[in-house]
Design a protein around this motif. Structure first.
Motif: not given
Length: 209
Positions: A31-35
């Motif tokens: 999730p952090p990489l995606l955002f």
């Protein structure tokens, strides 16, 4: 050395726990990489505009009113309220201003500011009021002249009368309320000069054409 040994044991323990729970580890990392990727993509999609020179707006004529003044509400003409109504001097000033504005405008007087407030609260025609001019001088007789130091204040509607002519009025009804005096910058800024196509300054304001 004992501190380094304890740190190594702690890292080994965390690594072992993460290796045993692969799904949890992926959910913590992805999730952090995606955002972050979405933010970078959006930033790349926004086109930057280089504006080296200042934006110069044409002068505004006080003899020409914005277009929305020419379209009064269905319930009747626009109203210019004045207080107090019993003063002939005040009535003359307001009537002169009304005639100078070449629009369908009616002067409406009230004996006191409280009477005007009651009118706004209870009468549906109060939506036609553009502004109220309240003279702060106490007139003992109807023919008393205005003092040399005239004191007055203006009262405007909480809902902007030109909201149907603005860009946001037809979409975000909440933006029609208030004058946004607490906002120094727009909620959704655009690249380049603000309101570059609006010679009168644009949002918000009663003078937006």
């Amino acid at each position: 050395m004992a501190v380094l040994r304890q740190l190594g044991l702690l890292l080994w323990k965390n690594y072992t726990l993460q290796r045993r729970k692969v799904l949890v580890t992926l959910l913590e990392l992805l999730p952090p990489l995606l955002f972050s990727g979405i933010l970078v993509w959006l930033r790349l999609k926004v086109r930057s505009e280089n504006v080296p020179n200042a934006t110069t707006y044409p002068g505004q004529s006080i003899q020409e009113l914005p277009l929305f003044f020419s379209f009064p509400p269905p319930s009747g003409p626009w109203e210019l309220v004045y207080v107090p109504a019993q003063s002939e001097a005040v009535r003359t000033v307001v009537e002169t201003a009304r005639r100078a504005l070449v629009i369908n405008l009616r002067a409406h007087g009230f004996p006191s500011e409280k009477a005007f407030e009651d009118y706004v609260r209870s009468d549906n025609l109060s939506t036609n009021v553009l502004a109220a001019v309240v003279f702060e001088h106490a007139f003992n007789h109807s023919r008393d002249p205005l003092p040399l130091a005239v004191k007055y204040h203006l009262r405007f509607s909480y809902t902007r009368r030109n909201y149907m002519w603005t860009q946001t009025g037809s979409v975000f009804l909440k933006d029609t309320e208030g004058w946004h005096t607490t906002s120094l910058f727009p909620l959704f800024p655009n690249p380049g000069p603000r309101e570059a196509t609006s010679a009168d300054g644009g949002e918000p304001g009663e003078k937006h054409p």
